[in-house]
Design a protein around this motif. Sequence first.
Motif, mmCIF file in Angstrom:
data_model
loop_
_atom_site.group_PDB
_atom_site.id
_atom_site.type_symbol
_atom_site.label_atom_id
_atom_site.label_comp_id
_atom_site.label_asym_id
_atom_site.label_seq_id
_atom_site.Cartn_x
_atom_site.Cartn_y
_atom_site.Cartn_z
ATOM 1 N N TRP A 84 42.476 55.416 37.478
ATOM 2 C CA TRP A 84 43.553 56.303 37.033
ATOM 3 C C TRP A 84 44.896 55.880 37.641
ATOM 4 C CZ3 TRP A 84 43.851 59.581 33.176
ATOM 5 C CH2 TRP A 84 44.892 60.521 33.143
ATOM 6 N N VAL A 85 44.810 55.313 38.835
ATOM 7 C CA VAL A 85 45.999 54.948 39.607
ATOM 8 C C VAL A 85 46.584 53.606 39.152
ATOM 9 C CG1 VAL A 85 46.637 54.219 41.961
ATOM 10 C CG2 VAL A 85 45.223 56.255 41.625
ATOM 11 N N ALA A 86 45.736 52.725 38.657
ATOM 12 C CA ALA A 86 46.036 51.292 38.527
ATOM 13 C C ALA A 86 47.217 50.940 37.620
ATOM 14 C CB ALA A 86 44.788 50.585 38.008
ATOM 15 N N GLY A 87 47.603 49.658 37.698
ATOM 16 C CA GLY A 87 48.731 49.161 36.909
ATOM 17 C C GLY A 87 48.358 48.836 35.467
ATOM 18 N N ALA A 131 37.074 60.124 35.022
ATOM 19 C CA ALA A 131 38.294 59.425 34.572
ATOM 20 C C ALA A 131 39.418 59.439 35.603
ATOM 21 C CB ALA A 131 38.797 59.957 33.224
ATOM 22 N N ARG A 132 39.651 60.591 36.226
ATOM 23 C CA ARG A 132 40.827 60.723 37.090
ATOM 24 C C ARG A 132 40.522 60.598 38.578
ATOM 25 N NH1 ARG A 132 45.084 64.198 34.554
ATOM 26 N NH2 ARG A 132 44.582 64.190 32.357
ATOM 27 N N GLY A 133 39.273 60.406 38.932
ATOM 28 C CA GLY A 133 38.896 60.533 40.343
ATOM 29 C C GLY A 133 39.044 59.274 41.187
ATOM 30 N N ALA A 186 21.144 56.816 33.884
ATOM 31 C CA ALA A 186 22.112 57.567 34.694
ATOM 32 C C ALA A 186 23.228 56.629 35.112
ATOM 33 C CB ALA A 186 21.434 58.141 35.936
ATOM 34 N N VAL A 187 24.458 57.136 35.070
ATOM 35 C CA VAL A 187 25.618 56.366 35.529
ATOM 36 C C VAL A 187 26.289 57.203 36.616
ATOM 37 C CG1 VAL A 187 27.844 55.365 34.866
ATOM 38 C CG2 VAL A 187 25.919 55.306 33.252
ATOM 39 N N VAL A 188 26.423 56.629 37.801
ATOM 40 C CA VAL A 188 27.006 57.375 38.924
ATOM 41 C C VAL A 188 28.419 56.854 39.168
ATOM 42 C CG1 VAL A 188 26.797 57.914 41.388
ATOM 43 C CG2 VAL A 188 24.756 57.835 39.930
ATOM 44 N N GLY A 189 29.406 57.675 38.795
ATOM 45 C CA GLY A 189 30.808 57.280 38.909
ATOM 46 C C GLY A 189 31.388 57.024 37.532
ATOM 47 N N ALA A 190 32.460 57.770 37.196
ATOM 48 C CA ALA A 190 33.066 57.650 35.861
ATOM 49 C C ALA A 190 34.515 57.219 35.946
ATOM 50 C CB ALA A 190 32.926 58.966 35.102
ATOM 51 N N GLY A 191 34.751 56.094 36.638
ATOM 52 C CA GLY A 191 36.020 55.383 36.506
ATOM 53 C C GLY A 191 35.900 54.490 35.284
ATOM 54 N N VAL A 192 36.754 53.481 35.197
ATOM 55 C CA VAL A 192 36.723 52.640 33.994
ATOM 56 C C VAL A 192 35.376 51.942 33.836
ATOM 57 C CG1 VAL A 192 37.697 50.511 35.037
ATOM 58 C CG2 VAL A 192 38.082 51.024 32.616
ATOM 59 N N ALA A 202 48.303 56.719 45.411
ATOM 60 C CA ALA A 202 47.566 55.639 46.076
ATOM 61 C C ALA A 202 46.121 55.718 45.637
ATOM 62 C CB ALA A 202 47.660 55.783 47.591
ATOM 63 N N GLY A 203 45.484 54.555 45.536
ATOM 64 C CA GLY A 203 44.077 54.512 45.154
ATOM 65 C C GLY A 203 43.341 53.527 46.036
ATOM 66 N N LEU A 204 42.035 53.522 45.888
ATOM 67 C CA LEU A 204 41.190 52.651 46.707
ATOM 68 C C LEU A 204 40.506 51.627 45.824
ATOM 69 C CD1 LEU A 204 39.559 55.441 48.900
ATOM 70 C CD2 LEU A 204 41.519 53.983 49.490
ATOM 71 N N ARG A 205 40.864 50.360 46.026
ATOM 72 C CA ARG A 205 40.130 49.295 45.344
ATOM 73 C C ARG A 205 38.799 49.143 46.057
ATOM 74 N NH1 ARG A 205 45.200 47.661 46.880
ATOM 75 N NH2 ARG A 205 46.692 47.177 45.246
#
Length: 376
Positions: free
Chosen positions: A42-45, A36-38, A6-12, A301-304
């Motif tokens: 998605w926000v990053a440079g 991907a977009r959550g 199981a993988v919880v969280g689908a950012g990069v 804006a995003g949250l690191r």
Amino acid sequence: MKADLAVVGAGVIGLAVAWKAASAGYRVTVFDPVPARGGASWVAGGMLAPVAEAWPGEEAALELGEESLRRWPDFAAALREQGFDCGLSTNGTIVAAFDHADADQLDILARYLTGIGRRATLVTGRELRRTEPGLGSVRSGLLVPGDVFVDNRRLLRSLLSAARERGAEFVAEPAVSLTGDSVTTESGTRRFDAVVLSAGAHSGRLHPELATAVRPLKGEILRLRARRGTLPPPRHTVRAVVEGRPVYLVPRDDSSLVVGATQYEAGFDTGVRARGVRELLEAAERVFPSVAEYELIETTAGLRAGSDDNVPYLGPLRDGVYAATGHHRNGLLLAPVTADAVLAWLAGEAAPNGTEKARADRNTSEERVDAGVRQR
Ligand SMILES: Cc1cc2nc3c(=O)[nH]c(=O)nc-3n(C[C@H](O)[C@H](O)[C@H](O)COP(=O)(O)OP(=O)(O)OC[C@H]3O[C@@H](n4cnc5c(N)ncnc54)[C@H](O)[C@@H]3O)c2cc1C
């Protein structure tokens, strides 16, 4: 099939892990209400810049970053072989100084980097403008050819499709809790052989061991596009500190330009402040004056997921959950090494170089690295 993962969280991070694990034969289930977009990815440079980001005292971050950067070409090639382009550019990075104080800082960075054997060349303002003619009146600069960049959104779309194609199942629900062998959503609890926590800045809410270790660090960022008759964006990533304020410009191949980023603590708020936009635009215009004529197409804006020492939390927590979080300013850079580390833990093999200093339990161990947080 070897095992259920199981993988919880689908950012990069979660997507890179899911794709690699599914490709290696694991049965993978990914939980995320907005894959991907959550999140921050998605926000990053999109900078992959461990050297330009380096600073005395942050050697663990540099070592891990360089290890991941070495893995990037193979990572991108494997995606390409599957038919997906992630927009990896090999154009390098330049760092520009605009006043005396900025130039002094750049001298320190250049001396440090050459002292530890890294490729970075200090040049005059005139020489820098020869490399990037649209720059403003720059005093001096640093050429960092090895630091590159990626189109983060193209990468995320590619990873999502590639993971699906390899058989990963996506569940569009948030996890409300998890253990080393289960994930619970509002629909119920499912059992797995292993669970990876990669929920970015939200990871601390899902695991008590990370509750204070991972904290959200907000960043505002802009997207602009060159209009007819304006200079096209720079070819390189351009980083600068303008009157003490850090700014970077990262080009995209559709004539758009990403300008980032602010950094401050604001809890889980992702609203964009007018002040953040103004500060970024003022600094960007000083670096690359044509920006003033560009079309402003997006503010976000995003949250690191911040950690105390700018190094992520990787590896098993006490209950067996595998942490893959706390990537702070460098999650895109660190995606390949993180995914490879997860695969190595699952197979019981040695994890990649550099990951030992990123052990998820280091806050409770004696070897804690205490480099302090540097705001940039
Ligand atoms: C303005 C800005 C600029 C940046 N620029 C760069 C850069 O140039 N280069 C670089 O390398 N890094 C950069 N970063 C940092 C980078 O974006 C992060 O380190 C990286 O995105 C972290 O990826 P992640 O997958 O861990 O988290 P995220 O991308 O934040 O993804 C977390 C995911 O978890 C999901 N989630 C949250 N809660 C739950 C739950 N309960 N259950 C299931 N899923 C959940 C979210 O929906 C989200 O999709 C930047 C960050 C910011 C904010």
